[in-house]
Design a protein around this motif. Structure first.
Motif, PDB file in Angstrom:
ATOM      1  N   MET A   1      -6.998  -3.438  -7.318  1.00 19.75           N
ATOM      2  CA  MET A   1      -6.453  -2.185  -6.799  1.00 19.75           C
ATOM      3  C   MET A   1      -7.570  -1.493  -6.026  1.00 19.75           C
ATOM      4  O   MET A   1      -8.718  -1.476  -6.460  1.00 19.75           O
ATOM      5  CB  MET A   1      -5.967  -1.273  -7.929  1.00 19.75           C
ATOM      6  CG  MET A   1      -4.686  -1.740  -8.581  1.00 19.75           C
ATOM      7  SD  MET A   1      -3.277  -1.840  -7.479  1.00 19.75           S
ATOM      8  CE  MET A   1      -2.962  -0.135  -7.155  1.00 19.75           C
TER       9      MET A   1
ATOM     10  N   TRP B   1      -4.948   1.367 -12.468  1.00 16.27           N
ATOM     11  CA  TRP B   1      -5.687   0.176 -12.059  1.00 16.27           C
ATOM     12  C   TRP B   1      -4.889  -1.103 -12.279  1.00 16.27           C
ATOM     13  O   TRP B   1      -5.213  -2.143 -11.732  1.00 16.27           O
ATOM     14  CB  TRP B   1      -7.016   0.098 -12.812  1.00 16.27           C
ATOM     15  CG  TRP B   1      -7.952   1.166 -12.375  1.00 16.27           C
ATOM     16  CD1 TRP B   1      -8.128   2.381 -12.950  1.00 16.27           C
ATOM     17  CD2 TRP B   1      -8.819   1.139 -11.246  1.00 16.27           C
ATOM     18  NE1 TRP B   1      -9.053   3.104 -12.247  1.00 16.27           N
ATOM     19  CE2 TRP B   1      -9.500   2.367 -11.193  1.00 16.27           C
ATOM     20  CE3 TRP B   1      -9.085   0.193 -10.259  1.00 16.27           C
ATOM     21  CZ2 TRP B   1     -10.427   2.669 -10.208  1.00 16.27           C
ATOM     22  CZ3 TRP B   1     -10.019   0.497  -9.281  1.00 16.27           C
ATOM     23  CH2 TRP B   1     -10.677   1.719  -9.269  1.00 16.27           C
TER      24      TRP B   1
ATOM     25  N   PHE C   1      -8.584   2.136  -3.920  1.00 16.74           N
ATOM     26  CA  PHE C   1      -8.230   3.531  -3.714  1.00 16.74           C
ATOM     27  C   PHE C   1      -9.058   4.117  -2.591  1.00 16.74           C
ATOM     28  O   PHE C   1     -10.249   3.832  -2.482  1.00 16.74           O
ATOM     29  CB  PHE C   1      -8.456   4.330  -5.006  1.00 16.74           C
ATOM     30  CG  PHE C   1      -7.569   3.886  -6.124  1.00 16.74           C
ATOM     31  CD1 PHE C   1      -6.258   4.304  -6.196  1.00 16.74           C
ATOM     32  CD2 PHE C   1      -8.037   3.031  -7.102  1.00 16.74           C
ATOM     33  CE1 PHE C   1      -5.424   3.886  -7.216  1.00 16.74           C
ATOM     34  CE2 PHE C   1      -7.218   2.605  -8.131  1.00 16.74           C
ATOM     35  CZ  PHE C   1      -5.910   3.035  -8.190  1.00 16.74           C
TER      36      PHE C   1
ATOM     37  N   CYS D   1       0.850  -1.184   0.000  1.00 15.61           N
ATOM     38  CA  CYS D   1       0.000   0.000   0.000  1.00 15.61           C
ATOM     39  C   CYS D   1       0.886   1.233   0.000  1.00 15.61           C
ATOM     40  O   CYS D   1       2.070   1.170   0.320  1.00 15.61           O
ATOM     41  CB  CYS D   1      -0.955  -0.002   1.188  1.00 15.61           C
ATOM     42  SG  CYS D   1      -0.133  -0.065   2.770  1.00 15.61           S
TER      43      CYS D   1
ATOM     44  N   ALA E   1      -1.845   6.776  -7.643  1.00 22.74           N
ATOM     45  CA  ALA E   1      -3.050   7.537  -7.287  1.00 22.74           C
ATOM     46  C   ALA E   1      -2.702   9.028  -7.271  1.00 22.74           C
ATOM     47  O   ALA E   1      -1.535   9.401  -7.161  1.00 22.74           O
ATOM     48  CB  ALA E   1      -3.556   7.106  -5.922  1.00 22.74           C
TER      49      ALA E   1
ATOM     50  N   TRP F   1      -3.595   4.150  -1.867  1.00 22.06           N
ATOM     51  CA  TRP F   1      -3.867   2.973  -2.682  1.00 22.06           C
ATOM     52  C   TRP F   1      -3.390   1.721  -1.953  1.00 22.06           C
ATOM     53  O   TRP F   1      -2.541   1.775  -1.100  1.00 22.06           O
ATOM     54  CB  TRP F   1      -3.191   3.076  -4.053  1.00 22.06           C
ATOM     55  CG  TRP F   1      -1.709   3.252  -3.997  1.00 22.06           C
ATOM     56  CD1 TRP F   1      -1.022   4.433  -4.001  1.00 22.06           C
ATOM     57  CD2 TRP F   1      -0.715   2.226  -3.907  1.00 22.06           C
ATOM     58  NE1 TRP F   1       0.319   4.215  -3.926  1.00 22.06           N
ATOM     59  CE2 TRP F   1       0.542   2.867  -3.861  1.00 22.06           C
ATOM     60  CE3 TRP F   1      -0.758   0.838  -3.847  1.00 22.06           C
ATOM     61  CZ2 TRP F   1       1.735   2.159  -3.777  1.00 22.06           C
ATOM     62  CZ3 TRP F   1       0.426   0.125  -3.749  1.00 22.06           C
ATOM     63  CH2 TRP F   1       1.651   0.790  -3.726  1.00 22.06           C
TER      64      TRP F   1
ATOM     65  N   PHE G   1      -5.511   7.507 -11.927  1.00 23.66           N
ATOM     66  CA  PHE G   1      -5.609   6.282 -11.139  1.00 23.66           C
ATOM     67  C   PHE G   1      -5.077   5.118 -11.961  1.00 23.66           C
ATOM     68  O   PHE G   1      -5.535   4.869 -13.067  1.00 23.66           O
ATOM     69  CB  PHE G   1      -7.065   6.013 -10.740  1.00 23.66           C
ATOM     70  CG  PHE G   1      -7.629   7.072  -9.841  1.00 23.66           C
ATOM     71  CD1 PHE G   1      -7.518   6.963  -8.469  1.00 23.66           C
ATOM     72  CD2 PHE G   1      -8.263   8.177 -10.373  1.00 23.66           C
ATOM     73  CE1 PHE G   1      -8.020   7.944  -7.638  1.00 23.66           C
ATOM     74  CE2 PHE G   1      -8.775   9.168  -9.550  1.00 23.66           C
ATOM     75  CZ  PHE G   1      -8.653   9.050  -8.180  1.00 23.66           C
TER      76      PHE G   1
END
Length: 118
Positions: free
Chosen positions: A36, A70, A38, A14, A21, A27, A68
């Motif tokens: 993923m 993914w 957020f 993380c 992000a 994240w 973002f």
């Protein structure tokens, strides 16, 4: 036979902010490549694009949906902010593997024969 899902390069890691992000967002990577998660600065959490895009429409100054990431790719890991994660994702050599590699490099010594499976 069912194909195994591809493993996420940042599995169970993380972080916060770019390149995965926008600034201020957190994240978290799941086990599978497409997992993923957020978390917005206000604590709202998202794991798919549709609810995230609906949330972004309610903001007055939202980040772009393209901010973002993914799917974590090797290109994302090459970003300077990701160097500590890149080192953590390198394959680890086990003690057994190291012993086998060391034994096979000695001159005049043959590696031990494999034991038959039961």
């Amino acid at each position: 036979m069912v194909a195994k899902p591809k493993k996420n390069l940042l599995s169970r890691k993380c972080g916060e902010g770019p390149p995965i992000a926008p600034e201020g967002w957190k994240w978290r990577a799941g086990l599978r490549k497409q997992d993923m998660y957020f978390t917005a600065p206000d604590g709202s959490s998202f794991r798919s694009k549709r609810p995230l895009n609906e949330y972004l429409r309610t903001l007055t100054n939202p980040p772009a949906p393209a901010d973002f990431c993914w799917s974590v790719t090797p290109e994302v890991l090459d970003h300077p902010a990701m160097q500590s994660y890149k080192a953590a994702t390198a394959p680890k050599r086990t003690a057994k593997f190291k012993k086998q590699a060391k034994a096979s490099t000695k001159p005049g010594v043959e590696p031990a024969a494999k034991k038959p499976r039961k």
